[in-house]
Design an enzyme around this catalytic site. Structure first.
Site, PDB file in Angstrom:
ATOM      1  N   PRO A 124     -57.854  67.083 -33.736  1.00  0.00           N
ATOM      2  CA  PRO A 124     -58.963  67.482 -33.076  1.00  0.00           C
ATOM      3  C   PRO A 124     -60.102  66.518 -32.685  1.00  0.00           C
ATOM      4  CG  PRO A 124     -58.506  69.160 -34.700  1.00  0.00           C
ATOM      5  CD  PRO A 124     -57.652  67.729 -34.811  1.00  0.00           C
ATOM      6  N   GLU A 125     -60.969  66.449 -31.946  1.00  0.00           N
ATOM      7  CA  GLU A 125     -62.171  65.451 -31.862  1.00  0.00           C
ATOM      8  C   GLU A 125     -63.586  66.044 -32.059  1.00  0.00           C
ATOM      9  OE1 GLU A 125     -61.492  63.159 -28.171  1.00  0.00           O
ATOM     10  OE2 GLU A 125     -59.438  63.406 -28.137  1.00  0.00           O
ATOM     11  N   ARG A 163     -71.486  43.172 -27.908  1.00  0.00           N
ATOM     12  CA  ARG A 163     -70.017  42.752 -28.247  1.00  0.00           C
ATOM     13  C   ARG A 163     -69.160  42.952 -26.856  1.00  0.00           C
ATOM     14  NH1 ARG A 163     -71.781  46.718 -31.032  1.00  0.00           N
ATOM     15  NH2 ARG A 163     -71.341  45.827 -32.904  1.00  0.00           N
ATOM     16  N   ARG A 165     -48.336  68.812 -40.364  1.00  0.00           N
ATOM     17  CA  ARG A 165     -48.009  67.436 -40.536  1.00  0.00           C
ATOM     18  C   ARG A 165     -48.606  66.630 -41.810  1.00  0.00           C
ATOM     19  NH1 ARG A 165     -48.423  64.603 -34.809  1.00  0.00           N
ATOM     20  NH2 ARG A 165     -47.276  62.970 -35.811  1.00  0.00           N
ATOM     21  N   HIS A 177     -47.468  76.264 -44.286  1.00  0.00           N
ATOM     22  CA  HIS A 177     -48.001  74.881 -44.331  1.00  0.00           C
ATOM     23  C   HIS A 177     -49.519  75.153 -44.735  1.00  0.00           C
ATOM     24  CE1 HIS A 177     -44.709  73.212 -42.568  1.00  0.00           C
ATOM     25  NE2 HIS A 177     -44.764  74.096 -41.550  1.00  0.00           N
TER      26      HIS A 177
END
Length: 283
Positions: A2-3, A161, A117, A93
């Site tokens: 997720p973000e 940058r 995972r 899990h």
């Protein structure tokens, strides 16, 4: 995944359902999930404490405890934080379980960290020593929502940058919380090609990018985030978000652009990540 929007949705759920609760007992079933310290360190650091707040920075969750320590939770690719009635069947899990003391109504609940995972993690740490205990957290850049990223600050990041825009948005040391999904959606909203050079943008383009960052992230938060076809991201009660239905470019390669109705969404690679854009809308 997720973000930022997904993690913020989880944070809001924790704020409602975990803050103020005392942890009576802790189970740790997978050492990899607590790899920065140990299972016993997490058990000892949490047992008997009360959660005081639910905070977020970038893609990291932070739960301050009345002991003075904090809990850091990072979902990474497949992590989920779920709340359920005590004794409910646990999904496969489930690696960390917090058993809360009964609430005011006498009901018992558990908080689960589920991660198929096992890239995610749970850490109990001393916030006064974050630089040594969690150096990756100490190096996080500005959070667009928590820090209310300003236009002058964004301009400083862009102009100081020479970077391609997509990799710059993904650099967690500069702007934290944006991942592949929202970088694509933000750049489309701002009408900017992912391979534009950061210090060559016009002031008008900088303003569009600033507005797009806030609009896309806030709209996604309001929608509960994006749940993709793998359904790995869900909120505290296992419900998915709906912002995936509003995606204009991400996951829509080969489709007609929803914005201009003329261009076709292209899929390329930028910063070793799949990148979606409309060549007509994004210059």
């Amino acid at each position: 995944m997720p973000e930022l929007p997904e993690v913020e949705t989880v944070r809001r759920g924790l704020e409602r359902h975990a803050v103020g609760r005392r942890v009576g007992r802790v189970e740790v079933g997978r050492e990899r999930t607590v790899r920065r310290t140990s299972a016993q360190a997490v058990i000892d650091g949490l047992t008997g404490t009360t959660i005081l707040a639910a905070n977020r920075r970038g893609k990291y969750l932070f739960l301050p405890l009345d002991s003075g320590d904090e809990v850091m939770i990072h979902l990474r690719m497949s992590g989920q934080v779920l709340v359920a009635e005590a004794g409910s069947p646990r999904p496969p899990h489930t690696h960390v379980v917090l058993h809360f003391d009964p609430d005011a109504a006498g009901e018992r609940h558990e908080l689960w960290f589920v991660d198929p995972r096992t890239f995610g993690e749970v850490v109990v740490f001393d916030p006064d020593h974050v630089e040594t205990e969690l150096p990756d957290v100490a190096r996080l850049g500005v959070d667009p929502i928590v820090d209310d990223l300003s236009l002058p600050e964004l301009r400083r990041i862009l102009r100081s940058r020479r970077r391609l825009l997509k990799p710059l948005l993904l650099d967690q040391h500069l702007i934290t919380g944006i991942g592949n999904i929202y970088a694509d959606e933000i750049l489309h909203e701002a009408r900017l090609r992912p391979n534009r050079i950061s210090n060559e943008l016009s002031t008008q383009s900088e303003r569009r990018l600033h507005a797009a960052i806030h609009r896309i992230l806030n709209e996604a938060i309001d929608a509960g985030g994006s749940t993709l076809s793998d359904a790995q991201y869900v909120d505290l009660f296992g419900e998915g978000g709906s912002y995936q239905d509003a995606h204009h470019v991400y996951g829509r390669a080969g489709e007609r652009c929803r914005t201009c109705g003329v261009g076709w969404i292209r899929l390329t690679v930028s910063a070793q990540r799949s990148t979606h854009y409309c060549p007509r809308c994004q210059r």
